[in-house]
Design a protein around this motif. Structure first.
Motif, PDB file in Angstrom:
ATOM      1  N   ALA A 108      37.202  40.975  37.298  1.00 51.61           N
ATOM      2  CA  ALA A 108      35.995  40.433  36.674  1.00 51.61           C
ATOM      3  C   ALA A 108      36.304  39.985  35.247  1.00 51.61           C
ATOM      4  N   VAL A 109      35.756  38.856  34.895  1.00 51.11           N
ATOM      5  CA  VAL A 109      35.865  38.355  33.523  1.00 51.11           C
ATOM      6  C   VAL A 109      34.553  38.736  32.846  1.00 51.11           C
ATOM      7  N   ASP A 110      34.551  39.930  32.237  1.00 52.54           N
ATOM      8  CA  ASP A 110      33.327  40.412  31.609  1.00 52.54           C
ATOM      9  C   ASP A 110      33.518  40.530  30.104  1.00 52.54           C
ATOM     10  N   ASN A 111      32.456  40.767  29.400  1.00 47.36           N
ATOM     11  CA  ASN A 111      32.498  40.800  27.945  1.00 47.36           C
ATOM     12  C   ASN A 111      33.263  41.983  27.372  1.00 47.36           C
ATOM     13  N   ARG A 112      33.538  42.978  28.184  1.00 41.84           N
ATOM     14  CA  ARG A 112      34.251  44.145  27.671  1.00 41.84           C
ATOM     15  C   ARG A 112      35.680  43.782  27.250  1.00 41.84           C
ATOM     16  N   PHE A 113      36.378  43.020  28.077  1.00 40.03           N
ATOM     17  CA  PHE A 113      37.753  42.637  27.766  1.00 40.03           C
ATOM     18  C   PHE A 113      37.874  41.183  27.345  1.00 40.03           C
ATOM     19  N   PHE A 114      36.881  40.381  27.637  1.00 39.57           N
ATOM     20  CA  PHE A 114      36.947  38.944  27.396  1.00 39.57           C
ATOM     21  C   PHE A 114      35.818  38.530  26.450  1.00 39.57           C
ATOM     22  N   ASP A 115      35.746  39.179  25.315  1.00 39.43           N
ATOM     23  CA  ASP A 115      34.653  39.017  24.362  1.00 39.43           C
ATOM     24  C   ASP A 115      34.773  37.706  23.587  1.00 39.43           C
ATOM     25  N   ASP A 141      44.765  36.675  26.639  1.00 40.08           N
ATOM     26  CA  ASP A 141      43.472  36.625  27.333  1.00 40.08           C
ATOM     27  C   ASP A 141      42.383  36.079  26.414  1.00 40.08           C
ATOM     28  N   LEU A 142      42.368  36.557  25.177  1.00 39.18           N
ATOM     29  CA  LEU A 142      41.348  36.102  24.225  1.00 39.18           C
ATOM     30  C   LEU A 142      41.514  34.622  23.887  1.00 39.18           C
ATOM     31  N   LEU A 143      42.739  34.131  23.834  1.00 38.76           N
ATOM     32  CA  LEU A 143      42.935  32.705  23.600  1.00 38.76           C
ATOM     33  C   LEU A 143      42.435  31.890  24.787  1.00 38.76           C
ATOM     34  N   GLY A 144      42.531  32.439  26.000  1.00 36.15           N
ATOM     35  CA  GLY A 144      41.944  31.773  27.168  1.00 36.15           C
ATOM     36  C   GLY A 144      40.436  31.700  27.063  1.00 36.15           C
ATOM     37  N   VAL A 145      39.819  32.775  26.613  1.00 36.54           N
ATOM     38  CA  VAL A 145      38.363  32.783  26.398  1.00 36.54           C
ATOM     39  C   VAL A 145      37.998  31.741  25.342  1.00 36.54           C
ATOM     40  N   SER A 146      38.756  31.712  24.270  1.00 35.97           N
ATOM     41  CA  SER A 146      38.495  30.747  23.202  1.00 35.97           C
ATOM     42  C   SER A 146      38.598  29.314  23.719  1.00 35.97           C
ATOM     43  N   PHE A 147      39.590  29.046  24.551  1.00 41.61           N
ATOM     44  CA  PHE A 147      39.749  27.703  25.108  1.00 41.61           C
ATOM     45  C   PHE A 147      38.512  27.295  25.909  1.00 41.61           C
ATOM     46  N   ALA A 177      40.623  35.534  36.094  1.00 44.97           N
ATOM     47  CA  ALA A 177      41.720  36.426  35.724  1.00 44.97           C
ATOM     48  C   ALA A 177      42.203  37.187  36.948  1.00 44.97           C
ATOM     49  N   PHE A 178      43.521  37.386  36.985  1.00 41.73           N
ATOM     50  CA  PHE A 178      44.162  38.088  38.095  1.00 41.73           C
ATOM     51  C   PHE A 178      45.175  39.079  37.541  1.00 41.73           C
TER      52      PHE A 178
END
Length: 130
Positions: free
Chosen positions: A106-113, A26-32, A98-99
């Motif tokens: 929700a794509v929020d900062n708590r899990f997708f920082d 998930d974090l690598l997706g955010v980074s992308f 995200a599913f």
């Protein structure tokens, strides 16, 4: 993010490793999406839940018991694919979505920082360069 032991060299537990790997993915997706802000490419994170696959490999007794449970409680590959098809047929328009088991979350900062994502990206580049 657990930066001190990304590869779970200490305290490895099979099902915990699955969750840990999912979190890192998930974090690598955010980074992308942070890296390629100007791109029109959308990034979809999809967690199908437990899927009963072959789970090939050799396991110690504890891991073998976990694998047996995953095979019993996991959904079929066909069921998992059916959850993904709607995202392929009608892709989300958001840069990052995200599913979990077909339900949008929700794509929020708590899990997708973004800060955790940037740190993981840097660590990943270092591992790949080594």
């Amino acid at each position: 993010m657990g930066r001190d032991d990304l590869q779970l060299g200490r305290g490895y537990f099979g099902t915990g490793a699955l969750g840990h790997g999912g979190r890192l993915n998930d974090l690598l997706g955010v980074s992308f999406t942070d890296t390629y802000k100007e791109s029109r490419i959308g990034y979809v994170l999809f967690h199908p839940g437990i899927v009963s696959t072959s789970f090939s490999g050799e396991y110690d007794a504890a891991a073998a018991a976990q694998v047996a449970g995953l095979k019993v409680f996991g959904k079929s590959v066909q069921e998992s694919i059916a959850q993904i098809i709607p995202c392929i047929d009608s892709p989300p328009v958001d840069r990052l979505s995200a599913f979990v088991e077909g339900r949008r979350i929700a794509v929020d900062n708590r899990f997708f920082d973004s800060q955790d994502a940037a740190r993981l990206h840097k660590i990943t580049e270092g591992l790949l360069a080594g």
